[in-house]
Design a protein around this motif. Structure first.
Motif, PDB file in Angstrom:
ATOM      1  N   ILE A 204       0.810  -1.148  -0.069  1.00 19.49           N
ATOM      2  CA  ILE A 204       0.028   0.006  -0.211  1.00 19.49           C
ATOM      3  C   ILE A 204       0.758   1.271  -0.053  1.00 19.49           C
ATOM      4  N   ILE A 205       0.768   2.137  -1.110  1.00 22.94           N
ATOM      5  CA  ILE A 205       1.381   3.366  -0.843  1.00 22.94           C
ATOM      6  C   ILE A 205       0.019   4.368  -0.679  1.00 22.94           C
ATOM      7  N   GLY A 206       0.447   5.366  -0.082  1.00 20.57           N
ATOM      8  CA  GLY A 206      -0.489   6.694   0.336  1.00 20.57           C
ATOM      9  C   GLY A 206      -0.097   7.507   0.698  1.00 20.57           C
ATOM     10  N   MET A 207      -0.713   8.783   0.653  1.00 21.39           N
ATOM     11  CA  MET A 207      -0.594  10.259   1.063  1.00 21.39           C
ATOM     12  C   MET A 207      -1.641  10.489   2.132  1.00 21.39           C
ATOM     13  N   MET A 208      -1.343  11.807   2.809  1.00 17.88           N
ATOM     14  CA  MET A 208      -2.376  12.200   3.712  1.00 17.88           C
ATOM     15  C   MET A 208      -2.229  13.888   3.719  1.00 17.88           C
ATOM     16  N   GLY A 209      -3.124  14.660   3.392  1.00  9.46           N
ATOM     17  CA  GLY A 209      -3.120  16.209   3.175  1.00  9.46           C
ATOM     18  C   GLY A 209      -4.331  16.865   2.863  1.00  9.46           C
ATOM     19  N   ARG A 210      -4.358  18.087   2.956  1.00 10.73           N
ATOM     20  CA  ARG A 210      -5.334  18.795   2.398  1.00 10.73           C
ATOM     21  C   ARG A 210      -5.277  18.581   0.851  1.00 10.73           C
ATOM     22  N   VAL A 211      -6.558  18.537   0.513  1.00  9.90           N
ATOM     23  CA  VAL A 211      -6.678  18.654  -0.981  1.00  9.90           C
ATOM     24  C   VAL A 211      -6.874  20.117  -1.295  1.00  9.90           C
ATOM     25  N   GLN A 217      -1.925  15.839  -5.104  1.00  8.95           N
ATOM     26  CA  GLN A 217      -2.853  14.643  -5.257  1.00  8.95           C
ATOM     27  C   GLN A 217      -2.787  14.297  -6.690  1.00  8.95           C
ATOM     28  N   ASP A 218      -2.602  15.185  -7.815  1.00  8.06           N
ATOM     29  CA  ASP A 218      -2.662  14.940  -8.937  1.00  8.06           C
ATOM     30  C   ASP A 218      -1.451  14.079  -9.644  1.00  8.06           C
ATOM     31  N   ASP A 219      -0.303  14.405  -9.032  1.00  7.02           N
ATOM     32  CA  ASP A 219       1.045  13.857  -9.485  1.00  7.02           C
ATOM     33  C   ASP A 219       0.979  12.740  -8.817  1.00  7.02           C
ATOM     34  N   PHE A 220       0.472  12.465  -7.589  1.00  5.86           N
ATOM     35  CA  PHE A 220       0.538  11.179  -6.828  1.00  5.86           C
ATOM     36  C   PHE A 220      -0.289  10.071  -7.764  1.00  5.86           C
ATOM     37  N   LEU A 221      -1.386  10.416  -8.048  1.00  5.09           N
ATOM     38  CA  LEU A 221      -2.378   9.459  -9.019  1.00  5.09           C
ATOM     39  C   LEU A 221      -1.670   9.339 -10.131  1.00  5.09           C
ATOM     40  N   LYS A 222      -0.858  10.137 -11.001  1.00  5.57           N
ATOM     41  CA  LYS A 222      -0.300   9.973 -12.052  1.00  5.57           C
ATOM     42  C   LYS A 222       0.770   8.676 -11.723  1.00  5.57           C
ATOM     43  N   ALA A 223       1.610   8.952 -10.626  1.00  7.81           N
ATOM     44  CA  ALA A 223       2.685   8.264 -10.124  1.00  7.81           C
ATOM     45  C   ALA A 223       2.137   6.795  -9.842  1.00  7.81           C
ATOM     46  N   ALA A 224       1.058   6.921  -9.091  1.00  6.33           N
ATOM     47  CA  ALA A 224       0.576   5.490  -8.743  1.00  6.33           C
ATOM     48  C   ALA A 224      -0.068   4.593  -9.942  1.00  6.33           C
ATOM     49  N   ASN A 225      -0.743   5.364 -10.898  1.00  7.27           N
ATOM     50  CA  ASN A 225      -1.064   4.442 -11.912  1.00  7.27           C
ATOM     51  C   ASN A 225       0.094   3.939 -12.668  1.00  7.27           C
ATOM     52  N   ILE A 226       1.205   4.420 -12.563  1.00  8.27           N
ATOM     53  CA  ILE A 226       2.493   3.849 -13.272  1.00  8.27           C
ATOM     54  C   ILE A 226       2.739   2.564 -12.358  1.00  8.27           C
ATOM     55  N   VAL A 227       2.784   2.774 -11.064  1.00 10.36           N
ATOM     56  CA  VAL A 227       3.298   1.565 -10.319  1.00 10.36           C
ATOM     57  C   VAL A 227       2.199   0.576 -10.346  1.00 10.36           C
ATOM     58  N   MET A 228       0.891   0.751 -10.268  1.00  8.69           N
ATOM     59  CA  MET A 228      -0.236   0.008 -10.113  1.00  8.69           C
ATOM     60  C   MET A 228      -0.209  -0.915 -11.546  1.00  8.69           C
ATOM     61  N   ALA A 229       0.217  -0.178 -12.664  1.00  7.70           N
ATOM     62  CA  ALA A 229       0.323  -0.988 -13.787  1.00  7.70           C
ATOM     63  C   ALA A 229       1.230  -2.173 -13.972  1.00  7.70           C
ATOM     64  N   LYS A 230       2.218  -2.067 -13.155  1.00 11.65           N
ATOM     65  CA  LYS A 230       3.366  -2.949 -12.949  1.00 11.65           C
ATOM     66  C   LYS A 230       2.982  -4.120 -12.029  1.00 11.65           C
ATOM     67  N   TYR A 231       2.243  -3.595 -10.828  1.00 12.86           N
ATOM     68  CA  TYR A 231       2.194  -4.553  -9.587  1.00 12.86           C
ATOM     69  C   TYR A 231       0.710  -4.543  -9.271  1.00 12.86           C
ATOM     70  N   PRO A 232       0.107  -5.690  -9.736  1.00 15.94           N
ATOM     71  CA  PRO A 232      -1.477  -6.106  -9.484  1.00 15.94           C
ATOM     72  C   PRO A 232      -1.652  -5.718  -8.020  1.00 15.94           C
ATOM     73  N   ALA A 339       7.128   7.880  -9.584  1.00 15.13           N
ATOM     74  CA  ALA A 339       6.752   6.377  -9.545  1.00 15.13           C
ATOM     75  C   ALA A 339       8.172   5.592  -9.543  1.00 15.13           C
ATOM     76  N   ASN A 340       9.197   6.009 -10.132  1.00 19.06           N
ATOM     77  CA  ASN A 340      10.270   5.259  -9.944  1.00 19.06           C
ATOM     78  C   ASN A 340      10.912   5.179  -8.475  1.00 19.06           C
ATOM     79  N   LYS A 341      10.957   6.129  -7.835  1.00 19.15           N
ATOM     80  CA  LYS A 341      11.402   6.419  -6.514  1.00 19.15           C
ATOM     81  C   LYS A 341      10.449   5.497  -5.503  1.00 19.15           C
ATOM     82  N   ILE A 342       9.010   5.394  -5.823  1.00 18.86           N
ATOM     83  CA  ILE A 342       8.206   4.646  -4.895  1.00 18.86           C
ATOM     84  C   ILE A 342       8.510   3.273  -5.232  1.00 18.86           C
ATOM     85  N   GLU A 343       8.585   2.799  -6.465  1.00 11.93           N
ATOM     86  CA  GLU A 343       9.067   1.513  -6.974  1.00 11.93           C
ATOM     87  C   GLU A 343      10.251   0.986  -6.168  1.00 11.93           C
TER      88      GLU A 343
END
Length: 390
Positions: A204-211, A217-232, A339-343
């Protein structure tokens, strides 16, 4: 006993709210009597009353973007004069010895302190990038109307110094601290797997903070999509709500999440009171603020819970994360690098565990709640002593 009047910009429970509460809770009540005035009702009021702290709610104006227009500035100015006069009368009645304003958005404290000739400590938790005129005006006011300015990071101090408004030694850095007993690696998160329908063997990867416009949040979503595409087995969690009146930002984020091919593995929630368990749930904590984040409390809380950190390389997070030790920092506004650093952390379980342990060590060594309270108490003592000597 000295009476300290605390003025703050809201009554929620985000970063600046939390650190103010932690400070007031831990003050030596045999020496200091805190009196808090807030502009709205909210959970911070309830939390302070639970600690038997005197709290008043008076709707004095807070400098927000909604006032950045001719009509708004007139409205703000009228209310600023009106409620400053009211606060002066309260300060006289309560025999206030010192004023502590918490955040740059609370201007009233400076005028009250000048009117009554009492010390004013101004804590700054913001890096104001735009509009630039607001940065200049705010810096001039803070420099003129504070006895001492306290910032929560060197990033904030350097930003204020760059204005040219401050004399040498008028700005000090006091790092925020968090309660390391409340946020610890042994917290329970098992209930969240069932509540959010997440398989127990997920990562599980996650963030917490004011929207808002800059928390990333938008950048995290883009990065998360990249990571989730590789790892189900990877799930992504967003926690946080928007300012009142900006709820459209939450809907906008929800719409973008709905368009993700992996939306069934994305959980988004508003404000939660169980952050201790949520940090524990995460394998990697991410905070990709696209503007410099002064000193994000959520990062300290995640560190205290024993989590590795990934974020953009600017602002106060650079003073919290030691690269390759307790986290990784990325090129700003680069979701691919994010995404690379999260991965990189996610795929190496041993390294991830070690970084998490190092986060906890770094928190205890550099950002303890005890040193945070002691440092502020020392400033109170110094200002009150100087006032007495005069």
């Amino acid at each position: 006993m000295k009476n300290i009047l605390f003025l703050h910009a809201g009554a929620e429970m985000y970063g600046a709210d939390k650190v103010l509460l932690d400070l007031i809770k831990r003050l030596d009540k045999t020496k200091y009597n805190p009196i808090v005035i807030l502009p709205t009702a909210g959970i911070l009021v309830d939390a302070l009353e639970k600690e038997k702290v005197e709290v008043m709610v008076i709707p004095y104006p807070i400098m927000r973007r909604k006032y950045f227009n001719p009509k708004g500035l007139i409205e703000y100015g009228v209310n600023l004069v009106k409620y400053t006069h009211q606060l002066v009368n309260i300060a006289k009645k309560k025999n206030i010895d010192l004023i502590h304003s918490n955040t740059a958005a609370t201007l009233e404290g400076g005028f009250v302190s000048r009117k009554l000739n009492i010390p004013h400590l101004w804590s700054i938790h913001e890096i104001i990038v735009n509009p630039k005129i607001m940065y200049r005006v705010t810096c001039k006011l803070i420099a003129k109307y504070s006895s001492i300015t306290i910032t929560d990071s060197h990033a904030v101090k350097n930003h204020l110094d760059a204005s040219g408004c401050f004399k040498p030694n008028k700005i000090k850095v006091i790092y925020n601290g968090v309660d390391s007993e409340r946020f610890n690696p042994n917290n329970d998160c098992t209930y969240l797997y069932e509540e959010w329908n997440i398989p127990k063997n997920s990562r599980i990867i996650g963030m917490m903070g004011r929207v808002n416009s800059w928390k990333g949040q938008d950048d995290f979503l883009k990065a998360a999509n990249i990571v989730m595409a590789k790892y189900p087995d990877v799930y992504t969690v967003f926690i946080g709500a928007a300012f009142e009146g900006e709820e459209w930002r939450e809907k906008d984020l929800a719409d973008k999440i709905a368009c993700s091919p992996y939306s069934d593995r994305i959980i988004t929630k508003g404000y939660r009171t169980d952050s201790e368990g949520i940090y524990k749930l995460y394998d990697v904590f991410v905070l990709p603020s696209i503007n410099p984040d002064p000193f994000p409390t959520v990062v300290l809380e995640a560190m205290s819970t024993g989590k590795p950190i990934v974020g953009y390389k600017h602002g106060g997070i650079c003073e919290m994360v030691k690269e390759e030790y307790n986290g990784l920092l990325c090129e700003v506004k680069n979701p691919d690098d994010l995404a690379n650093k999260i991965e990189k952390i996610l795929i190496d379980e041993d390294e991830r565990k070690l970084m998490g342990e190092n986060s906890r060590k770094r928190l205890l060594s550099n950002f303890s709640i005890e040193s945070y309270v002691d440092n502020y108490t020392n400033e109170y003592r110094r200002l009150l002593r100087e006032e007495r000597d005069e």
